[in-house]
Write an enzyme that holds these catalytic residues in place. Structure first.
Site, PDB file in Angstrom:
ATOM      1  CG  ASP A   1      -1.747  -1.243   1.373  1.00 46.32           C
ATOM      2  OD1 ASP A   1      -2.100  -1.831   0.339  1.00 46.32           O
ATOM      3  OD2 ASP A   1      -2.036  -1.634   2.510  1.00 46.32           O
TER       4      ASP A   1
ATOM      5  CD  GLU B   1      -9.398  -1.739  -1.616  1.00 48.29           C
ATOM      6  OE1 GLU B   1     -10.030  -1.802  -0.532  1.00 48.29           O
ATOM      7  OE2 GLU B   1      -8.676  -2.653  -2.032  1.00 48.29           O
TER       8      GLU B   1
END
Length: 611
Positions: free
Chosen positions: A105, A282
């Site tokens: 991430d 997302e």
């Protein structure tokens, strides 16, 4: 009667004699003395001498005498992936991933010619590793963002809870760096922290934000106005299918560091085309270019269907229109049998260089020969062509190559001068000096509560919990960064009870792990190898040790095949347990979001029973 040794007698032998003599004297005095205090005082006197003997080394290089606090020395991690042997770096290139192992991430920002990059850390403590670079090639870890217990409250959380998808962004309007993230623990939820200078650290305590959902990101417009975008559930009663999510935007009050109540708005419902039931839109980020606002998101879930998609609008609050050609980054459509596959690409962030070039960092995985994901989700980088209307990851829809061309003016110094290594490399830590390398992390609590440096190495104080507990554990971890690797360490340790154990642990989670350590049963010492799968443990192998002194422990992996070795007092390494499967160290088997880690482990709550 004890034999008197010459002046060459190792101090460790003297200590052992003293310890035995102390026990015998107490027993004898207790038998003949009417006053038990005499025996107690004599015992305490010899105990003080014995204590001075512990954790010291003979001048002639003899054994270190350690009690139930193990001393670790000479840790060595060696990565030997075949892909780097077969693909040496061409002139002017550097390897991607730039952060190997569990660094997922990624988010990136720039101030001047300084780049800063952060990744998820879950319940790792300290949390959110932060890296600095001047050229996007050479990265130094400058610490962690969340390093205080007031910032990171993950003490009772599972390994894949905690800190998700941090977003770092520089605000030129107030010369401040922001990190906004979701912390699934400690009653936090979505939070923001700030600093004026990441090189100095000093990140603020978290400010809790008043919205639900995950993956928040900030955007600062040219006029100084600020916005937050994030993933959330659809409005109540409007969920159309499993995995149906939305992207929301809020106005953000920079002075109060809070979203402005009532300004929330859904700007993407489901994904690029809701008729196709896209899942898990997302990780949104907003960028401004050509006078328009671009919203880039991950879509498809952080697994085999992962991708990156792009939208455009005339306003940061939408409405947003998807590009005609989406996704702009993915590996999901490629032949699964291709050589050296990289999969799960997505969850990206973009940065513009001072000379107007663009690059994107993103996560992806490098599966082993059985398609398993032991190294976890890693940080990759690609150049991005934004000369047209839409950003295009160069090579992002093709099979990803092990190296890419360096940015203009960069020189590859990876692995030198404290720059993070890439490709095949060796990391050695003799645990000298006062500090601890930032690659070492704990789980759920500070490292400093169970480690201390001594002149002989790293001492670990065992906690009264074992590696399966949802509590801080006395284990220091290094990420597995290659499919083919070895990790070894020397240990001086003398367990006192069956509850004592120390050694190596290979961990994917509290419910999926291997423990390879020394314990005691009766008067005997044993080396044991235990496999835990879905929380159920099984003793794989054991061997009795003649006496305790220095023991060297090693784990090796060749893809899915793991082997554990030991050597006594600098002797030859011997295998214990044969070849075992690394399946339980793989994300796709164990579940969750982390990669495998190698731990220097100690506990006083050992539950492995010698047979």
């Amino acid at each position: 009667m004890a034999t008197v040794k010459s002046k060459e007698t190792p101090l460790s032998w003297v200590c052992e004699v003293i310890e035995e003599k102390r026990k015998n004297m107490i027993r004898n005095e207790m038998k003949k003395s009417k006053h038990k205090q005499t025996a107690v005082w004599l015992g305490l006197l010899l105990l003080a001498v014995l204590s001075a003997c512990r954790h010291v080394q003979d001048k002639d290089g003899g054994r270190i005498v350690a009690g139930n606090e193990p001393i670790f020395q000479n840790f060595e991690y060696v990565g030997k992936d075949e892909i780097y042997v077969e693909n040496p770096l061409p002139e002017g290139h550097f390897y991607s991933p730039i952060l190997q192992g569990c660094y997922p991430d990624p988010s990136i920002t720039r101030k001047g010619d300084d780049y800063y990059l952060v990744t998820s850390s879950f319940v790792m403590f300290p949390g959110v590793p932060i890296f600095h670079s001047k050229d996007l090639v050479n990265w130094k870890q400058i610490g962690h963002v969340l390093e205080r217990e007031s910032q990171l409250k993950v003490g009772d959380a599972g390994i894949s809870m905690g800190v998700y998808a941090p977003d770092i962004l520089y605000n030129p309007h107030n010369d401040t760096f922001y990190l906004i993230t979701t912390q699934f623990a400690g009653g936090f939820g979505n939070i923001v922290v700030k600093t004026k200078d990441p090189l100095q650290g000093n990140w603020s305590d978290p400010i809790k934000l008043n919205f639900d959902g995950i993956d928040p990101a900030l955007f600062f417009d040219d006029d100084g106005k600020a916005y937050v975008v994030h993933n959330d559930a659809p409005d109540e009663g409007k969920e159309l299918y499993q995995g149906h999510r939305v992207i929301k935007v809020w106005d953000y009050d920079v002075e109060k560091d809070q979203v402005i109540a009532g300004t929330d708005k859904i700007i993407v419902d489901g994904g690029v085309d809701i008729s196709k039931k896209p899942i898990w839109i997302e990780a949104p980020h907003v960028y401004k270019r050509y006078g328009k606002y671009y919203l880039m998101c991950a879509e498809g879930g952080t697994g085999a269907n992962h991708s990156e998609v792009i939208f455009v609008s005339d306003s940061p609050r939408g409405p947003y229109k998807p590009a005609e050609k989406n996704p702009i980054l993915s590996q999901r459509h490629l032949d699964k049998s291709r050589p050296n596959p990289v999969e799960w690409a997505g969850h990206a962030d973009l940065v513009e260089t001072p000379n107007g070039d663009w690059y994107g960092v993103f996560l992806a995985i490098r599966p082993n020969e059985k398609g398993r994901v032991n190294t976890g989700r890693e940080t990759f980088i690609l150049p991005v062509d934004w000369s047209g209307e839409w950003p295009v990851f160069q090579g992002g829809m093709e099979p990803l190559k092990p190296s890419i061309e360096m940015p203009r003016g960069a020189e590859n110094k990876t692995g030198m001068d404290d720059f993070f290594p890439s490709g095949n490399f060796t990391f050695v830590d003799n645990f000298e000096g006062t500090g601890l390398d930032d690659r070492w992390i704990a789980l759920r609590g500070p490292r400093e509560k169970f480690i201390r440096k001594s002149k002989n190495g790293l001492v670990i104080k065992p906690f009264n919990v074992n590696i399966k507990a949802l509590k801080p554990i006395s284990t220091l971890f290094h990420r597995q960064q290659h499919a083919t690797f070895s990790a070894s360490v020397d240990m001086h340790y003398k367990p006192e009870t069956a509850g004592d154990l120390a050694g190596l642990a290979c961990v994917q989670s509290e419910a999926f792990n291997y423990v390879f350590g020394v314990t005691k049963s009766g008067k005997d010492y044993y080396l044991v190898l235990e496999r835990t799968e879905k929380g159920t443990s099984k003793l794989i192998a054991q061997t009795r040790l003649e006496r305790m002194g220095k023991i060297s422990l090693k784990v090796t992996a060749n893809g899915d095949d793991y082997r554990f070795y030991y050597a006594m007092n600098n002797g030859t390494f011997e295998n214990l347990g044969g070849t075992v499967s690394g399946d339980i160290l793989s994300t796709d088997v164990a579940g969750g979001f982390t990669g495998a880690m190698i731990g220097l482990y100690a506990t006083s709550a050992n539950d492995i029973k010698v047979e």
